[in-house]
Write a protein that holds these residues in place. Structure first.
Motif, short mmCIF file in Angstrom:
data_model
loop_
_atom_site.label_atom_id
_atom_site.label_comp_id
_atom_site.label_asym_id
_atom_site.label_seq_id
_atom_site.Cartn_x
_atom_site.Cartn_y
_atom_site.Cartn_z
N GLU A 106 48.94 47.93 33.98
CA GLU A 106 47.66 48.21 34.62
C GLU A 106 46.54 48.45 33.60
O GLU A 106 45.37 48.49 33.97
N ILE A 107 46.91 48.61 32.33
CA ILE A 107 45.91 48.77 31.27
C ILE A 107 45.72 47.40 30.61
O ILE A 107 46.67 46.83 30.08
N SER A 108 44.50 46.89 30.66
CA SER A 108 44.26 45.56 30.10
C SER A 108 44.39 45.59 28.58
O SER A 108 44.17 46.63 27.95
N ASP A 109 44.71 44.44 28.02
CA ASP A 109 44.80 44.34 26.56
C ASP A 109 43.45 44.65 25.91
O ASP A 109 43.40 45.28 24.85
N GLU A 110 42.37 44.21 26.55
CA GLU A 110 41.04 44.45 26.00
C GLU A 110 40.76 45.96 25.94
O GLU A 110 40.26 46.46 24.92
N GLU A 111 41.06 46.65 27.03
CA GLU A 111 40.83 48.10 27.05
C GLU A 111 41.70 48.81 26.02
O GLU A 111 41.23 49.69 25.29
N TYR A 112 42.95 48.39 25.93
CA TYR A 112 43.89 48.99 24.97
C TYR A 112 43.38 48.81 23.54
O TYR A 112 43.37 49.76 22.75
N HIS A 113 42.97 47.61 23.22
CA HIS A 113 42.48 47.33 21.86
C HIS A 113 41.19 48.09 21.57
O HIS A 113 40.97 48.53 20.43
N GLN A 114 40.34 48.27 22.57
CA GLN A 114 39.11 49.03 22.36
C GLN A 114 39.43 50.51 22.11
O GLN A 114 38.84 51.13 21.23
N ILE A 115 40.39 51.05 22.86
CA ILE A 115 40.82 52.44 22.64
C ILE A 115 41.36 52.58 21.22
O ILE A 115 41.01 53.51 20.49
N MET A 116 42.19 51.63 20.83
CA MET A 116 42.80 51.65 19.50
C MET A 116 41.73 51.59 18.42
O MET A 116 41.77 52.35 17.44
N LEU A 117 40.75 50.73 18.59
CA LEU A 117 39.67 50.59 17.61
C LEU A 117 38.83 51.87 17.55
O LEU A 117 38.46 52.32 16.46
#
Length: 167
Positions: A106-117
């Motif tokens: 349910e967590i998009s890859d884009e959102e995940y990568h933005q959180i990580m960044l």
């Protein structure tokens, strides 16, 4: 019918434990493992704990799919944990793997990568700029891994955003 009989056959102390467990679950999403531990802390016998948990599941107070969703959302979005740490913690709580997978999807890859960044940028700002760039990158890799981010994704992020010393 079983639960009506169960409630009728419960002592006042057992009813009190059931009521406390219902309030505990109503206050915040819980999984079976957390409730079992809390019941143990409250002094409930193992067999009674099992009956209470069964009742809580049947009444919708405990739903491990719902728990996994809430846990993933909270830990990724609020605590900024990586997937690996979230998976590890949910496995420790004995949440079924299919619920973990569903919740993570349910967590998009884009959102995940933005959180990580965002996490990486915030941490990067705390490092001494006089320190060698390679040393700061190494520290960042260690930090991100400790937060549960995957090594290939850390490397990809570093190559895209922290490749060379900023002037």
């Amino acid at each position: 019918m079983y639960f009506c009989n169960m409630v009728q056959n419960m002592s006042e102390e057992e009813m009190s434990l059931l009521s406390r467990a219902e309030r505990y679950c109503a206050n915040e999403e819980q999984c079976r493992t957390s409730v079992r531990k809390k019941l143990c802390d409250w002094g409930a016998p193992l067999d009674l704990s099992g009956k209470i948990i069964t009742r809580l599941v049947d009444q919708g107070f405990i739903d491990e799919r719902r728990y996994a969703r809430a846990y993933v959302s909270s830990k990724l979005r609020n605590q900024k944990w990586g997937r690996l740490k979230v998976i590890y913690q949910l496995r420790a709580k004995q949440v079924p793997p299919k619920f973990i997978t569903e919740a993570l999807s349910e967590i998009s890859d884009e959102e995940y990568h933005q959180i990580m960044l965002d996490v990486a940028n915030t941490k990067w700002q705390t490092y001494d700029p006089a320190e060698a760039h390679a040393k700061r990158r190494s520290k960042l890799i260690t930090f991100m891994a400790s937060r549960g981010y995957e090594s290939p994704e850390i490397q990809e992020m570093l190559n895209e955003h922290f490749a060379t010393e900023a002037e």
